[in-house]
Design a protein around this motif. Structure first.
Motif, short mmCIF file in Angstrom:
data_model
loop_
_atom_site.label_atom_id
_atom_site.label_comp_id
_atom_site.label_asym_id
_atom_site.label_seq_id
_atom_site.Cartn_x
_atom_site.Cartn_y
_atom_site.Cartn_z
N ALA A 1 0.68 -1.24 -0.11
CA ALA A 1 -0.09 0.00 0.03
C ALA A 1 0.83 1.14 -0.03
O ALA A 1 1.86 1.20 0.74
CB ALA A 1 -0.79 0.11 1.19
N TYR A 2 0.68 2.10 -1.04
CA TYR A 2 1.54 3.33 -0.93
C TYR A 2 0.65 4.40 -0.33
O TYR A 2 -0.47 4.70 -0.70
CB TYR A 2 1.94 3.57 -2.52
CG TYR A 2 2.99 2.65 -2.91
CD1 TYR A 2 2.61 1.41 -3.09
CD2 TYR A 2 4.15 3.28 -3.02
CE1 TYR A 2 3.78 0.38 -3.58
CE2 TYR A 2 5.08 2.32 -3.76
CZ TYR A 2 4.93 1.00 -3.79
OH TYR A 2 5.80 0.14 -4.22
N TYR A 3 1.34 5.33 0.24
CA TYR A 3 0.84 6.47 0.94
C TYR A 3 1.70 7.65 0.81
O TYR A 3 2.63 7.65 0.82
CB TYR A 3 0.96 6.33 2.51
CG TYR A 3 -0.03 5.00 3.29
CD1 TYR A 3 0.86 3.72 3.12
CD2 TYR A 3 -0.98 5.11 3.64
CE1 TYR A 3 0.13 2.69 3.81
CE2 TYR A 3 -2.08 4.22 3.95
CZ TYR A 3 -1.35 2.91 3.97
OH TYR A 3 -1.98 1.73 4.57
N CYS A 4 0.62 8.75 0.37
CA CYS A 4 1.41 10.07 0.37
C CYS A 4 1.58 10.63 1.62
O CYS A 4 0.73 10.51 2.39
CB CYS A 4 0.81 11.28 -1.09
SG CYS A 4 -0.76 11.43 -0.58
N ASN A 5 2.39 11.60 1.73
CA ASN A 5 2.86 12.48 3.09
C ASN A 5 3.07 13.93 2.56
O ASN A 5 4.05 14.07 2.01
CB ASN A 5 3.92 11.53 3.74
CG ASN A 5 4.23 12.25 4.84
OD1 ASN A 5 5.19 13.44 4.72
ND2 ASN A 5 3.88 12.01 6.23
N ALA A 6 2.74 14.79 3.49
CA ALA A 6 3.02 16.01 3.24
C ALA A 6 3.64 16.59 4.92
O ALA A 6 3.02 16.49 5.86
CB ALA A 6 1.73 16.81 3.01
N LYS A 7 4.63 17.34 4.59
CA LYS A 7 5.22 17.71 5.99
C LYS A 7 5.32 19.16 5.90
O LYS A 7 5.50 19.88 5.07
CB LYS A 7 6.74 17.35 5.98
CG LYS A 7 7.47 17.67 7.13
CD LYS A 7 9.05 17.30 7.32
CE LYS A 7 9.76 17.50 8.56
NZ LYS A 7 9.96 19.08 8.42
N VAL A 8 4.29 19.60 6.91
CA VAL A 8 4.26 21.12 7.01
C VAL A 8 4.88 21.69 8.29
O VAL A 8 4.29 21.22 9.58
CB VAL A 8 2.91 21.39 6.78
CG1 VAL A 8 2.58 23.08 6.82
CG2 VAL A 8 2.27 20.93 5.50
N GLY A 9 5.92 22.05 8.29
CA GLY A 9 6.48 22.54 9.57
C GLY A 9 6.97 21.12 10.20
O GLY A 9 7.74 20.27 9.69
N LEU A 10 6.71 20.99 11.37
CA LEU A 10 6.90 19.71 12.28
C LEU A 10 5.67 18.73 12.07
O LEU A 10 6.06 17.81 12.60
CB LEU A 10 7.21 20.09 13.64
CG LEU A 10 8.46 21.05 13.81
CD1 LEU A 10 8.45 21.27 15.31
CD2 LEU A 10 9.93 20.47 13.01
#
Length: 114
Positions: free
Chosen positions: A91-100
């Motif tokens: 299963a592939y997941y996208c991730n967003a890092k916004v600050g911490l």
């Protein structure tokens, strides 16, 4: 931040898929974006990162086969996967890092048959 991933499916070994992840919000251009994957019985692992400035990084098993890219005008990050192998099944997941803070989309299943 809401993330909507798509593009998974069933493909034969050697085939290709392109995953997409659309993000909400107006500050997508400043997010660092990434794709992770999780195979059954294994921990989730980072696959590829694209920073807000466009620099990219990949884990060794996918180097030369996968390409991460982003279109800031469309608030979308992509993962082009070529020469797929059965061991890419996950299963592939996208991730967003916004600050911490990290935000996750729902997974999209990629299955590679031998």
């Amino acid at each position: 931040v809401q993330l909507q991933a798509s593009g998974g499916g069933l493909v034969q070994a050697g085939g290709s898929l392109r995953l997409s992840c659309a993000a909400s919000g107006t500050l997508f251009r400043v997010y660092d974006m990434a794709w992770y994957r999780q195979a059954p019985g294994k921990q989730r692992e980072l696959v590829a990162i694209i920073a807000s400035g466009g620099s990219t990084s990949y884990i060794d098993p996918v180097k030369g086969r996968f390409t991460i890219s982003r279109d800031n005008a469309k608030n979308t990050v992509y993962l082009q996967m070529n020469s797929l192998k059965p061991e890419d099944t996950a299963a592939y997941y996208c991730n967003a890092k916004v600050g911490l803070t990290h935000y996750w989309g729902q997974g999209t299943q990629v299955t590679v048959s031998s």
